[in-house]
Design an enzyme around this catalytic site. Structure first.
Site, PDB file in Angstrom:
ATOM      1  N   THR A 142       0.910  -1.338   0.091  1.00 46.01           N
ATOM      2  CA  THR A 142      -0.338  -0.196   0.081  1.00 46.01           C
ATOM      3  C   THR A 142       0.848   0.956  -0.155  1.00 46.01           C
ATOM      4  OG1 THR A 142      -1.295  -1.098   1.305  1.00 46.01           O
ATOM      5  CG2 THR A 142      -2.077   1.406   0.606  1.00 46.01           C
ATOM      6  N   VAL A 143       1.707   1.390   0.433  1.00 47.53           N
ATOM      7  CA  VAL A 143       2.682   2.583   1.738  1.00 47.53           C
ATOM      8  C   VAL A 143       3.509   2.283  -0.288  1.00 47.53           C
ATOM      9  CG1 VAL A 143       3.733   3.355   2.418  1.00 47.53           C
ATOM     10  CG2 VAL A 143       2.372   2.612   3.832  1.00 47.53           C
ATOM     11  N   GLY A 171       0.903   8.394  10.001  1.00 46.54           N
ATOM     12  CA  GLY A 171       0.690   8.819   8.699  1.00 46.54           C
ATOM     13  C   GLY A 171       0.818   9.840   8.376  1.00 46.54           C
ATOM     14  N   GLU A 203      -6.086  -6.050   9.035  1.00 46.45           N
ATOM     15  CA  GLU A 203      -5.015  -7.287   8.521  1.00 46.45           C
ATOM     16  C   GLU A 203      -6.409  -7.829   8.593  1.00 46.45           C
ATOM     17  OE1 GLU A 203      -2.783  -7.014   7.041  1.00 46.45           O
ATOM     18  OE2 GLU A 203      -2.264  -4.752   7.437  1.00 46.45           O
ATOM     19  N   LYS A 250       4.500   3.120  18.010  1.00 47.64           N
ATOM     20  CA  LYS A 250       4.730   5.079  17.171  1.00 47.64           C
ATOM     21  C   LYS A 250       5.059   6.037  19.191  1.00 47.64           C
ATOM     22  CE  LYS A 250       1.783   3.738  14.290  1.00 47.64           C
ATOM     23  NZ  LYS A 250       0.088   3.809  13.354  1.00 47.64           N
TER      24      LYS A 250
END
Lengths: 328, 328
Positions: free
Chosen positions: A13-14, A133, A189, A204
């Site tokens: 995706t990224v 993000g 997922e 994070k």
């Protein structure tokens, strides 16, 4: 004019978001860079699955070839897991490449080492995409809060959990139903452990901790609770008190001056800055010593928001690089 | 080591905040600057009212003396109104001083000219404090959104109006009662026209427009409506629809490609990013083309938030200056 040669590691995706962003905004990015930008190499596990890539792109499975290629200037790393990413990025840095990573698990574990390695080799490392993000929280702390000291952080750092908790409240679903919806929409997922058990948010939080406090909370001072035990009943009870249950990551010093970290469901009052953060959004609420309280809210995941974070890192690195080049 | 000499123009709420911030955080700021920092001159209308300032500070009423003093490196301007601020800052820039301003009315009218003058003299101009108090919106757009293009802006840019609207809804007050409370708490001036009629928000919107779109909406494409006509009835009606009335500043292109600006009360749905912004807070909601939607929320006014914005500008200028110095 010599182009800036970019290698892209991973085309999930990224990675796809980065690839497309460079194509869609080619003109603007090349104007900012002051040079042509060329995605010269893409490393993927199964090149046969990506037969639509243009023939001039070197599509390979060979990380070592990228690390050793002196023509590659900047590496975008968008794969998952500590290894082989960490070993690979170390080699890239030693080869004087700038690196930009979206790999939170790796960076939470090895960010400090990579940053110091990059400093010693005079290269830059961008990691905006590891945390929240598209929200430019890393660069806000690095570049915009120099005079200010951050005293504590509360944040919603996992869009999947926030989507599930929002759906449970708004649509009256059970955890299992909301999770199933999240999986249908591509927000979770097949194995959702990383998200709903708080591992992802904790990575994070560790990255933010390294950045803000130059250290991570000791293992004994970290609490990690997921949202699997949040029942529809608990949601209803919280709502009746005009509150909302959110999966909140917190970083603060306790009364004895020890840095503590937690990721846990909390019932927040209506006037809490994270109360209104809904769905897959992320938000970071910082308490600072001069400015006061600052909250940044935006998309916490997704192809383009994450690509935005990586491409903004790229622009910042080029800007710094231009200074360095003029100097030398 | 030669100190960085600072002149401070005005010693109202913001000026005092800057003065105190330099004192409270002296060590940290000097470490960031790499030099001692000295507030060498303060310009005020009535020096006799400020007899507690240390004797080494030159307290004067003479703006020209500051503009002509070659020893002064950076000027913090925290007065109100277009003049004498604009003429003074032009002289400072021509005298190769960096300037940092909190003066929104002046900068909305003359920011473009000052920016281009500063560019021609190789000096820097900081104007973070003109817009949204402590929220680093100017530097976010300047430094963190390089690859991204901002497509539109919606914002709450006036804390006084937002305080009044919040108090009307939460406490069931009339406009007059809420205004009177705002005046008691020091959130509104004796003459509240600038705030409640939307002039203040419009200045800030014009500054954002110059920065983002390199132009301001033409006079005929600007709408400015205050909040004096918001009755308790309208507030109740909005609440019954699960909405909240907010004084919203908007900047966007219309369907014909003309840039339009408005400041007006709008009834916002619960899922609008500005719905939950309460009291004296400000917030800016940006739609961008890669990242998506980003919202920054924080204190829109006050001595220390505004001082924070000015001092962060100071740090950014010094960082750039260090590059320039090494180059020359």
């Amino acid at each position: 004019m010599k182009p800036i040669n970019v290698a892209l590691i991973g085309l999930g995706t990224v990675g796809c978001g980065v690839y497309q962003t460079f194509h869609i905004h080619k003109e603007r990015l090349e104007e900012l860079a002051g040079s042509p930008i060329c995605i010269s190499t893409i490393v993927i596990e199964h090149p046969e699955k990506h037969n639509k890539l243009p023939p001039e792109v070197n599509v390979t499975t060979d990380l070592l070839a990228v690390a050793n290629d002196p023509e590659i200037d900047v590496v975008f790393e968008a794969i998952v897991g500590k290894e082989p990413a960490f070993s690979f990025l170390k080699k890239c840095i030693a080869g004087k490449k700038h690196v930009i990573t979206a790999n939170k698990e790796m960076f939470a574990a090895h960010g400090k080492e990579l940053k110091s390695l990059a400093e010693s080799y005079g290269t830059k490392i961008g990691f905006e995409a590891t945390t929240a993000g598209g929200i430019p929280i890393i660069q806000t702390i690095q570049q915009l809060l120099q005079a200010n000291q951050v005293k504590s952080v509360q944040a919603i750092l996992n869009g999947t959990s926030n989507f599930i908790l929002t759906a449970m409240r708004v649509e009256g679903l059970t955890f299992a139903e909301a999770l199933s919806n999240a999986q249908k929409w591509g927000y979770a997922e097949a194995d959702p452990t990383n998200d709903v058990e708080g591992y992802d948010a904790l990575y994070k939080l560790q990255i933010l901790s390294d950045l803000i406090f130059r250290e991570q909370p000791e293992t004994g001072r970290v609490k990690r609770l997921g949202i699997r035990d949040i029942t529809a009943d608990k949601i209803t009870k919280s709502q009746k008190s005009c509150e909302r249950i959110k999966h909140v990551a917190t970083l603060e010093y306790d009364s004895k001056g020890n840095l503590t970290g937690s990721v846990e469901p909390l019932s927040l009052e209506e006037n809490h800055p994270l109360y209104a953060v809904e769905g897959v959004n992320n938000a970071i609420y910082l308490k600072t010593d001069i400015l006061g309280d600052l909250t940044l809210t935006g998309p916490g995941a997704g192809a383009f928001p994450t690509a935005s974070a990586m491409v903004e890192d790229f622009c910042t690195i080029l800007k710094k690089e231009q200074h360095l080049t003029v100097l030398s």
